[in-house]
Design a protein around this motif. Structure first.
Motif, mmCIF file in Angstrom:
data_model
loop_
_atom_site.group_PDB
_atom_site.id
_atom_site.type_symbol
_atom_site.label_atom_id
_atom_site.label_comp_id
_atom_site.label_asym_id
_atom_site.label_seq_id
_atom_site.Cartn_x
_atom_site.Cartn_y
_atom_site.Cartn_z
ATOM 1 N N ASP A 1 19.145 31.292 28.173
ATOM 2 C CA ASP A 1 18.199 32.223 28.787
ATOM 3 C C ASP A 1 17.607 33.138 27.733
ATOM 4 N N ASP A 2 16.574 33.878 28.131
ATOM 5 C CA ASP A 2 15.868 34.785 27.241
ATOM 6 C C ASP A 2 15.772 36.155 27.885
ATOM 7 N N ASP A 3 15.718 37.167 27.010
ATOM 8 C CA ASP A 3 15.603 38.552 27.461
ATOM 9 C C ASP A 3 14.133 38.933 27.451
ATOM 10 N N MET A 4 13.589 39.181 28.633
ATOM 11 C CA MET A 4 12.171 39.483 28.767
ATOM 12 C C MET A 4 11.981 40.986 28.946
ATOM 13 N N GLN A 5 11.152 41.581 28.086
ATOM 14 C CA GLN A 5 10.850 43.003 28.152
ATOM 15 C C GLN A 5 9.563 43.211 28.939
ATOM 16 N N ILE A 6 9.602 44.102 29.943
ATOM 17 C CA ILE A 6 8.447 44.318 30.809
ATOM 18 C C ILE A 6 8.185 45.816 30.944
ATOM 19 N N ASN A 7 6.910 46.185 30.867
ATOM 20 C CA ASN A 7 6.483 47.552 31.161
ATOM 21 C C ASN A 7 5.079 47.469 31.755
ATOM 22 N N VAL A 8 4.977 47.688 33.065
ATOM 23 C CA VAL A 8 3.704 47.568 33.784
ATOM 24 C C VAL A 8 3.493 48.830 34.612
ATOM 25 N N THR A 9 2.282 49.392 34.537
ATOM 26 C CA THR A 9 1.936 50.588 35.303
ATOM 27 C C THR A 9 0.902 50.239 36.369
ATOM 28 N N THR B 1 -1.962 48.285 34.355
ATOM 29 C CA THR B 1 -1.965 48.150 32.899
ATOM 30 C C THR B 1 -0.653 47.515 32.466
ATOM 31 N N VAL B 2 -0.748 46.434 31.726
ATOM 32 C CA VAL B 2 0.457 45.805 31.145
ATOM 33 C C VAL B 2 0.712 46.499 29.813
ATOM 34 N N ASN B 3 1.618 47.447 29.814
ATOM 35 C CA ASN B 3 1.908 48.181 28.580
ATOM 36 C C ASN B 3 2.620 47.306 27.558
ATOM 37 N N ARG B 4 3.526 46.456 28.061
ATOM 38 C CA ARG B 4 4.252 45.560 27.155
ATOM 39 C C ARG B 4 4.814 44.393 27.944
ATOM 40 N N LEU B 5 4.719 43.209 27.348
ATOM 41 C CA LEU B 5 5.353 42.016 27.905
ATOM 42 C C LEU B 5 5.727 41.108 26.740
ATOM 43 N N SER B 6 7.012 40.819 26.597
ATOM 44 C CA SER B 6 7.472 39.957 25.510
ATOM 45 C C SER B 6 8.656 39.132 25.989
ATOM 46 N N PHE B 7 8.768 37.946 25.414
ATOM 47 C CA PHE B 7 9.883 37.055 25.695
ATOM 48 C C PHE B 7 10.770 37.003 24.452
ATOM 49 N N GLY B 8 11.656 37.953 24.306
ATOM 50 C CA GLY B 8 12.562 37.935 23.168
ATOM 51 C C GLY B 8 12.229 39.000 22.145
ATOM 52 N N VAL C 1 4.830 29.641 27.146
ATOM 53 C CA VAL C 1 5.822 30.230 26.253
ATOM 54 C C VAL C 1 6.268 29.185 25.231
ATOM 55 N N VAL C 2 6.211 29.544 23.954
ATOM 56 C CA VAL C 2 6.568 28.629 22.864
ATOM 57 C C VAL C 2 7.801 29.185 22.139
ATOM 58 N N PRO C 3 8.925 28.477 22.137
ATOM 59 C CA PRO C 3 10.099 28.927 21.366
ATOM 60 C C PRO C 3 9.750 29.056 19.887
ATOM 61 N N THR C 4 10.273 30.096 19.253
ATOM 62 C CA THR C 4 9.917 30.402 17.872
ATOM 63 C C THR C 4 11.160 30.800 17.088
ATOM 64 N N SER C 5 11.228 30.310 15.843
ATOM 65 C CA SER C 5 12.308 30.691 14.926
ATOM 66 C C SER C 5 11.683 31.330 13.698
ATOM 67 N N TYR C 6 12.185 32.514 13.331
ATOM 68 C CA TYR C 6 11.666 33.229 12.161
ATOM 69 C C TYR C 6 12.831 33.537 11.218
ATOM 70 N N THR C 7 12.728 33.072 9.971
ATOM 71 C CA THR C 7 13.763 33.302 8.964
ATOM 72 C C THR C 7 13.182 34.134 7.835
ATOM 73 N N SER C 8 13.775 35.308 7.574
ATOM 74 C CA SER C 8 13.290 36.217 6.538
ATOM 75 C C SER C 8 13.826 35.801 5.171
ATOM 76 N N THR D 1 13.302 33.652 19.022
ATOM 77 C CA THR D 1 12.505 34.390 19.996
ATOM 78 C C THR D 1 11.441 33.468 20.578
ATOM 79 N N ASN D 2 10.376 34.049 21.150
ATOM 80 C CA ASN D 2 9.313 33.264 21.766
ATOM 81 C C ASN D 2 7.977 33.949 21.557
ATOM 82 N N GLN D 3 6.918 33.131 21.540
ATOM 83 C CA GLN D 3 5.550 33.608 21.609
ATOM 84 C C GLN D 3 4.924 33.024 22.876
#
Length: 374
Positions: A56-64, A229-236, A274-281, A289-291
């Motif tokens: 599963d994924d942690d989805m961040q939501i902030n909608v007014t 207003t969608v203040n924030r929406l992210s999947f991961g 939603v596209v699964p994404t891997s980012y390595t620094s 995460t996801n885009q």
């Protein structure tokens, strides 16, 4: 004959003990141990890996919502695996708003917080009436239990203010009190890695058979203006360079743009890929995460009950592909090559310009000397 002392020479005992250790069984065990030792040593120094499944994924939501009161709205989540969460309230909050500013403390409404006692007693306990919707002997002590009983029967609870439990808990009075206010939903929810949707809609929600239903008949005073207003929406988790296309996006309902629409409402729909994404620094830190990309649609509901449900709907689908980002640092040789290319290009272009100016000046001077320049 009595034996007082039995004396065995020490050397004989040691010889017999060594002979016992050197028997066929012990020799075989020693050879097996020699075969096992190398594999143990290799397992000690060789790296090992263990599988880890993230389901599963942690989805961040902030909608007014600018014109919808908190008491009239709910958030529901459902997916193709059959999992459904109605009126999500864990790790999710409502903030009453007025003119874009918070006016009240954060709301976390649960049935336990509003439960009370009403009706007759049964076996020494309070037993509230279900108003004909309950099973024989069933008690409905809260407004939620009454509405659930009505939902199971498929009945609409249009006169919620006449229900004693709802009146005691102030369900209808909360809506009336909050008319003209807005509401900000914020928090995070866990969603499965399957297609699904989550939506913000008015009225209490329930499942009736295979249908998902919202009881909006109990909100006669509310104008279903879904401007938001969608203040924030992210999947991961965020990573450097990520762009969430819905952040700070504002949508205005046709009820505001066209005030002549009577008994109408808007349905906003967002279709997310939603596209699964891997980012390595560079440090080796890996972010899973996801885009997502989005397309939008808005419908005007001339008849709310017949044409659809007013609200804001997010439909998401998980892509089978995966995007991989790896931070890389350019080598000094690459830098040196780039510098040489830039310097060489500058000298080449300057040489061409200089040659053009020089030969042009000579030709012009020659024409002037011959008197052919006019």
């Amino acid at each position: 004959l009595k034996v007082k002392v039995l004396h065995i020479p020490l050397r004989m005992a040691v010889d017999r003990y060594c002979a016992a250790l050197s028997g066929p069984g012990n020799r075989l065990g020693g050879r097996l141990a020699l075969l096992i030792y190398p594999s143990l040593l290799s397992s000690l120094f060789a790296p090992s890996s263990s599988p880890r499944v993230k389901a599963d994924d942690d989805m961040q939501i902030n909608v007014t919502f600018h014109e919808m009161p908190c008491a009239a709205m709910s958030l529901d989540v459902m997916d193709s695996s059959g999992q459904t969460e109605l009126d999500v309230d864990h790790d999710f909050y409502k903030q009453r708003m007025k003119g874009g500013l918070p006016i009240h403390e954060v709301i976390t409404e649960t049935v336990e917080a509003t439960a009370g006692t009403a009706g007759a007693t049964k076996n020494g306990k309070q037993c509230g009436s279900c108003y004909g919707a309950g099973n024989p002997g069933q008690c409905c002590n809260t407004c939620q239990e009454v509405t659930d009983a009505y939902a199971r029967k498929g009945w609409s609870l249009s006169q919620i203010q006449t229900i004693e439990q709802c009146e005691r808990e102030g369900v209808n009075s909360k809506v009336v009190e909050q008319l003209g206010e807005g509401c900000m939903f914020y928090g995070h929810i866990m969603v499965n890695k399957v297609s699904g949707n989550f939506h913000f809609a008015p009225g209490r929600s329930f499942n009736q058979g295979h249908l998902h239903v919202h009881d909006i008949a109990s909100l006669p005073e509310v104008v279903f203006n879904m401007s938001h207003t969608v203040n924030r929406l992210s999947f991961g988790e965020d990573f450097p360079g990520v762009v969430n296309p819905l952040d700070s996006v504002t949508k205005v309902s046709d009820l505001e743009l066209k005030p002549g629409l009577v008994d109408s409402a808007s349905m906003f729909q967002y279709f997310l890929k939603v596209v699964p994404t891997s980012y390595t620094s560079l440090s080796g830190k890996r972010i899973l995460t996801n885009q997502f990309s989005v397309t939008e649609n808005e419908r005007v509901l001339q008849q709310v009950n017949a044409n659809g449900l007013p609200g804001v709907f997010f439909f998401y689908d998980i892509s089978p592909l995966k995007v991989i980002y790896n931070e890389e640092k350019s080598s000094f040789l690459h830098f040196l090559t780039s510098v040489c290319a830039i310097v060489g290009g500058v000298f080449t272009v300057s040489g061409i310009v200089d040659s053009f100016v020089y030969h042009g000046h000579r030709a012009l001077k020659k024409k002037i000397e011959l008197g052919k320049f006019s």
